[in-house]
Design an enzyme around this catalytic site. Structure first.
Site: not given
Ligand code: PLP
Length: 392
Positions: A59, A113, A210
Site C-alpha cells: 500500500r 473529463y 487509457k
Molecule cells: N483524465 C482524462 C482526460 C480522462 O479521460 C479520464 C477518464 O476518462 C480521467 C482523467 C480519469 O481517469 P480514470 O477513469 O482512470 O479514473
C-alpha cells in the site's frame, strides 16, 4: 568519458525502469505480495526511517513491481519520479489534496473529463477548496482570475471532448509568475506526443486506463514530476489507500513496452479518419489538432510531436439522429473510455459529460450532435468505410 545519450522513447518503453531478478525472466516479475520480510529489526528500521531503499508494504508503493513501473513512467515523461495510483481520478484527487488546504483555489482551464469537473466543482468545495473555471478561449484571463490563494493551474490538452489546445508554455509563464503549480493532464496526448514537463509544467497526470494501458483491460493513474513535489502526494496516496495493485502495475508495464508503436500508428490512422470526416456532408465540424484549419493547430504543432488518436466531430442532427448514426457503426464500439487497441465511439452527453448540467454543456459548446472517437489499431480504410456507411 561522454555521458550516454538519452535513449529514444521506444527504447525507454521497452527497457526503461526494468528490474530483473536472478531467475532470468526477461522483464520485471510480478511480486504480488502485500508485505516484505527483513533479516533483522535494524534492517526494517533502515527502510521505515528512510536510510535505505527497500520493499516494505505494497500500500505504500514499496513493492518492486510497482517501483519498476513507476521508473518506466518517469523516464517516459522525463520526470524525476512517478507515483502509480488505482485510477486517474485517484491521482488527481491526491494531487489536489496535497497542495490545497481549506481556503485555497485551483484554476481549471478549458474542458476537462466530466469526473474531474465533478471533483473540482462538487467535491472539493465540501472541504473548502474552490475552483475557478476558465473556457479554453479565456487563457488570456488567467492572470486576472488567479488570487494569492491559487495553488494549482490545471488543464488537459488536448481537452476532452472538444480537442481544444491549451498553450502549455503560456499557462506556465502566467502561473509561475503568480507562484502556482502547473498540473497537466496528458492523458489524450500520451508521452509519445507531448512532454509537458519539458515545457515547464510541474506535474503531469495520466489516466493510465487509457493510452498507457492501451488494451482496455486495466484501471490506473499516475502522477509524474520532481521528487520534492511527489513527497506530499505520496503521503496522501498512502493514507487514502489509493495504491495501484501489483498485478495492474505488471500489466501496465507490459502495455508500456508497446506504447510508442501503438500511439504512432494511432496518430496516422486518426489523421486519415479526421480528413475523411472533415469532408463528409453530414459533419458540421471535425475537431482534430492535426487538421491545418483546426483553431488550435498552430499551437499543437509547436507543443506536440504527433496529434493523437482522439477525434470529435459535430454531426448534423439532433441527439436521436446522432445516436442512430452512432448505432450503425460496426468497428467503433459504443463505450466510455479511450486509448485502447479497439476503436470506441461515444456521444459525450451520454457518458463523459452526462453529469454536467445542460447549461454548462451549452456554455462549453458540448452539444447533442457531438461525437467522440477513439481511434484504435484497426486498418484506417476499414474504419473510414465503417464511418461512411453510418454517416451516409
Ligand atoms: N483524465 C482524462 C482526460 C480522462 O479521460 C479520464 C477518464 O476518462 C480521467 C482523467 C480519469 O481517469 P480514470 O477513469 O482512470 O479514473
Amino acid at each position: 568519458m561522454a555521458a550516454d545519450p538519452r535513449p529514444s522513447l521506444s527504447t525507454l518503453c521497452v527497457h526503461g525502469g526494468e528490474q530483473l531478478d536472478a531467475q532470468g525472466g526477461i522483464h520485471t516479475p510480478l511480486y504480488n505480495h502485500s508485505t516484505f520480510g527483513f533479516p533483522s529489526t535494524a534492517a526494517l528500521l533502515d527502510v521505515v526511517e528512510g536510510r535505505a531503499e527497500g520493499n516494505l508494504y505494497t500500500r505504500y508503493g514499496l513493492n518492486p513491481t510497482i517501483k519498476a513501473t513507476e521508473r518506466k513512467l518517469a523516464l517516459l515523461e522525463g520526470g524525476e519520479g512517478a507515483l502509480a495510483f488505482s485510477s486517474g481520478m485517484a491521482a488527481e484527487a491526491a494531487t489536489f489534496l496535497a497542495f490545497c488546504k481549506t481556503g485555497d483555489n485551483i484554476v481549471c482551464i478549458g474542458d476537462v473529463y466530466g469526473g474531474t469537473f465533478e471533483l473540482l466543482g462538487d467535491n472539493l468545495p465540501d472541504v473548502g477548496i474552490t475552483t475557478t473555471f476558465l473556457l479554453g478561449s479565456e487563457i488570456n484571463r488567467l492572470a486576472e482570475v488567479m488570487t494569492d490563494r491559487t495553488r494549482i493551474v490545471f488543464f488537459e490538452t488536448p481537452t476532452n471532448p472538444q480537442m481544444e489546445i491549451i498553450n502549455i508554455a503560456e499557462a506556465v509563464q502566467v502561473a509561475k509568475a503568480a507562484g502556482a503549480l502547473v498540473v497537466v493532464d496528458n492523458t489524450f496526448a500520451s508521452p509519445v506526443n507531448q512532454s509537458p514537463l519539458e515545457l515547464g509544467a510541474d506535474l503531469v497526470i495520466h489516466s493510465a486506463t487509457k493510452y498507457l494501458g492501451g488494451h482496455s483491460d486495466l484501471t490506473g493513474g499516475v502522477v509524474i514530476g520532481r521528487g520534492e513535489l511527489l513527497t506530499p502526494i505520496w503521503t496522501w496516496r498512502k493514507n487514502l489507500g489509493q495504491m495501484m495493485a501489483p498485478e495492474v502495475a505488471f500489466l501496465l508495464a507490459r502495455s508500456l513496452r508497446t506504447l510508442a508503436v501503438r500511439v504512432r500508428h494511432q496518430n496516422a490512422t486518426a489523421m486519415a479518419v479526421a480528413k475523411f470526416l472533415q469532408a463528409h456532408p453530414k459533419v458540421k465540424r471535425a475537431n482534430y489538432p492535426g487538421l491545418p484549419d483546426f483553431p488550435g493547430h498552430n499551437v499543437a504543432a509547436t507543443q506536440m510531436s504527433g496529434f493523437g488518436g482522439m477525434i470529435s466531430f459535430v454531426y448534423d442532427g439532433d441527439a436521436a439522429a446522432t445516436a442512430a448514426a452512432v448505432d450503425k457503426l460496426k468497428y467503433f464500439t459504443i463505450a466510455a473510455s479511450l486509448g485502447g487497441v479497439e476503436s470506441l465511439v461515444t456521444q459525450p452527453i451520454t457518458t463523459t459529460h452526462h453529469g454536467v448540467t445542460p447549461e454548462e454543456r451549452a456554455r462549453r459548446g458540448i452539444g447533442d450532435g457531438l461525437v467522440r472517437l477513439s481511434v484504435g489499431l484497426e486498418d484506417a480504410e476499414d474504419l473510414i468505410a465503417d464511418l461512411k456507411q453510418a454517416l451516409d
